[in-house]
Design a protein around this motif. Sequence first.
Motif, PDB file in Angstrom:
ATOM      1  N   GLU A  20      -5.503  15.167  12.591  1.00  0.00           N
ATOM      2  CA  GLU A  20      -7.041  15.015  12.307  1.00  0.00           C
ATOM      3  C   GLU A  20      -7.692  13.841  11.899  1.00  0.00           C
ATOM      4  OE1 GLU A  20      -8.970  17.861  13.210  1.00  0.00           O
ATOM      5  OE2 GLU A  20      -7.267  18.934  13.785  1.00  0.00           O
ATOM      6  N   THR A  21      -7.127  13.234  11.052  1.00  0.00           N
ATOM      7  CA  THR A  21      -7.627  11.761  10.555  1.00  0.00           C
ATOM      8  C   THR A  21      -6.666  10.813  10.751  1.00  0.00           C
ATOM      9  OG1 THR A  21      -6.651  12.279   8.369  1.00  0.00           O
ATOM     10  CG2 THR A  21      -8.918  13.170   8.839  1.00  0.00           C
ATOM     11  N   PHE A  22      -7.089   9.629  10.286  1.00  0.00           N
ATOM     12  CA  PHE A  22      -5.958   8.500  10.487  1.00  0.00           C
ATOM     13  C   PHE A  22      -6.407   7.490   9.445  1.00  0.00           C
ATOM     14  CE2 PHE A  22      -8.994   7.923  13.950  1.00  0.00           C
ATOM     15  CZ  PHE A  22      -9.814   6.697  13.506  1.00  0.00           C
ATOM     16  N   ARG A  23      -5.480   6.991   8.817  1.00  0.00           N
ATOM     17  CA  ARG A  23      -5.959   5.434   7.806  1.00  0.00           C
ATOM     18  C   ARG A  23      -4.677   4.889   7.732  1.00  0.00           C
ATOM     19  NH1 ARG A  23      -5.782  10.190   4.052  1.00  0.00           N
ATOM     20  NH2 ARG A  23      -8.189   9.750   4.140  1.00  0.00           N
ATOM     21  N   SER A  24      -4.964   3.633   7.436  1.00  0.00           N
ATOM     22  CA  SER A  24      -4.040   2.731   7.269  1.00  0.00           C
ATOM     23  C   SER A  24      -3.099   2.821   6.275  1.00  0.00           C
ATOM     24  CB  SER A  24      -4.868   1.112   7.003  1.00  0.00           C
ATOM     25  OG  SER A  24      -4.060  -0.024   7.084  1.00  0.00           O
ATOM     26  N   THR A  25      -1.737   2.891   6.659  1.00  0.00           N
ATOM     27  CA  THR A  25      -0.674   3.300   5.652  1.00  0.00           C
ATOM     28  C   THR A  25       0.506   2.410   5.827  1.00  0.00           C
ATOM     29  OG1 THR A  25      -1.388   5.471   5.950  1.00  0.00           O
ATOM     30  CG2 THR A  25       0.562   5.070   5.063  1.00  0.00           C
ATOM     31  N   THR A  26       1.158   2.110   4.993  1.00  0.00           N
ATOM     32  CA  THR A  26       2.471   1.360   5.116  1.00  0.00           C
ATOM     33  C   THR A  26       3.691   2.419   5.356  1.00  0.00           C
ATOM     34  OG1 THR A  26       3.279   1.178   2.765  1.00  0.00           O
ATOM     35  CG2 THR A  26       1.953  -0.690   3.627  1.00  0.00           C
ATOM     36  N   LEU A  27       4.792   1.797   6.092  1.00  0.00           N
ATOM     37  CA  LEU A  27       5.567   2.602   6.298  1.00  0.00           C
ATOM     38  C   LEU A  27       6.408   3.237   4.741  1.00  0.00           C
ATOM     39  CD1 LEU A  27       8.105   3.991   7.912  1.00  0.00           C
ATOM     40  CD2 LEU A  27       9.334   1.812   7.988  1.00  0.00           C
ATOM     41  N   ALA A  28       6.313   2.234   3.769  1.00  0.00           N
ATOM     42  CA  ALA A  28       7.133   2.896   2.401  1.00  0.00           C
ATOM     43  C   ALA A  28       6.114   4.143   2.029  1.00  0.00           C
ATOM     44  CB  ALA A  28       7.068   1.521   1.557  1.00  0.00           C
ATOM     45  N   ASP A  29       4.881   3.937   2.197  1.00  0.00           N
ATOM     46  CA  ASP A  29       4.152   5.004   1.258  1.00  0.00           C
ATOM     47  C   ASP A  29       3.899   6.177   2.511  1.00  0.00           C
ATOM     48  OD1 ASP A  29       3.036   3.476  -0.452  1.00  0.00           O
ATOM     49  OD2 ASP A  29       1.225   2.682   0.395  1.00  0.00           O
ATOM     50  N   ALA A  30       4.455   6.077   3.915  1.00  0.00           N
ATOM     51  CA  ALA A  30       4.698   7.307   4.807  1.00  0.00           C
ATOM     52  C   ALA A  30       5.984   8.137   4.582  1.00  0.00           C
ATOM     53  CB  ALA A  30       4.678   6.600   5.890  1.00  0.00           C
ATOM     54  N   LEU A  31       6.933   7.300   3.769  1.00  0.00           N
ATOM     55  CA  LEU A  31       8.342   8.005   3.613  1.00  0.00           C
ATOM     56  C   LEU A  31       8.251   8.930   2.524  1.00  0.00           C
ATOM     57  CD1 LEU A  31      10.684   5.092   3.748  1.00  0.00           C
ATOM     58  CD2 LEU A  31      10.239   6.807   5.691  1.00  0.00           C
ATOM     59  N   ASP A  32       8.965  10.076   2.698  1.00  0.00           N
ATOM     60  CA  ASP A  32       8.869  11.146   1.521  1.00  0.00           C
ATOM     61  C   ASP A  32      10.054  10.846   0.491  1.00  0.00           C
ATOM     62  OD1 ASP A  32       7.949  13.716   0.429  1.00  0.00           O
ATOM     63  OD2 ASP A  32       8.099  14.512   2.401  1.00  0.00           O
ATOM     64  N   ASP A  33      10.113  11.719  -0.432  1.00  0.00           N
ATOM     65  CA  ASP A  33      10.991  11.877  -1.561  1.00  0.00           C
ATOM     66  C   ASP A  33      12.453  11.165  -1.124  1.00  0.00           C
ATOM     67  OD1 ASP A  33       8.945  12.063  -3.313  1.00  0.00           O
ATOM     68  OD2 ASP A  33       9.314  14.090  -3.598  1.00  0.00           O
TER      69      ASP A  33
END
Length: 159
Positions: A20-33
């Motif tokens: 639905e949306t998109f935003r600038s994100t780093t790989l580190a922030d996209a990784l889960d726990d």
Amino acid sequence: MPPIEGETAPDFEALLCDGETFRSTTLADALDDRGGVLVSTGFAFSAIAQNWWKQFVRAGWGEFDDVSVLGVSRDGPYAQNEFLRWLDEPDFRFFADVNGEIGDSLDLLADRDHMANVSTPWRSAFVLDPEREVQYAFVADDWISPLPREEIETAVTNL
């Protein structure tokens, strides 16, 4: 050379699409726990990408506990979001690698003889822990081979 097991994947930043949306994100922030699976398939609506990603849906990759499933393709964010809606798997997200910067940072870009002035990433998959350390790496040496899905799933289980 693309990252191999034991190395740390680069922490790139790009538009991350969620259907639905998109935003600038780093790989580190996209990784889960527990980490994530990063899959590169060239272009979102290519026949191979459609085949692979539908297989991932059927295999239940959206149900990985605390492990992100992240795609990368050269398409823009609107095409990425349309592809994600077509997949109908809300837990998958895609990085839009329009300029090839992600593919370049992972050393995956290859010139395509039949596609003038276009480079696409080799089809690949990386299983990363939360610190971006590569736990499993696969880079195809041709344009049509399937991903070793069971090996990837085993690596995710071992995170």
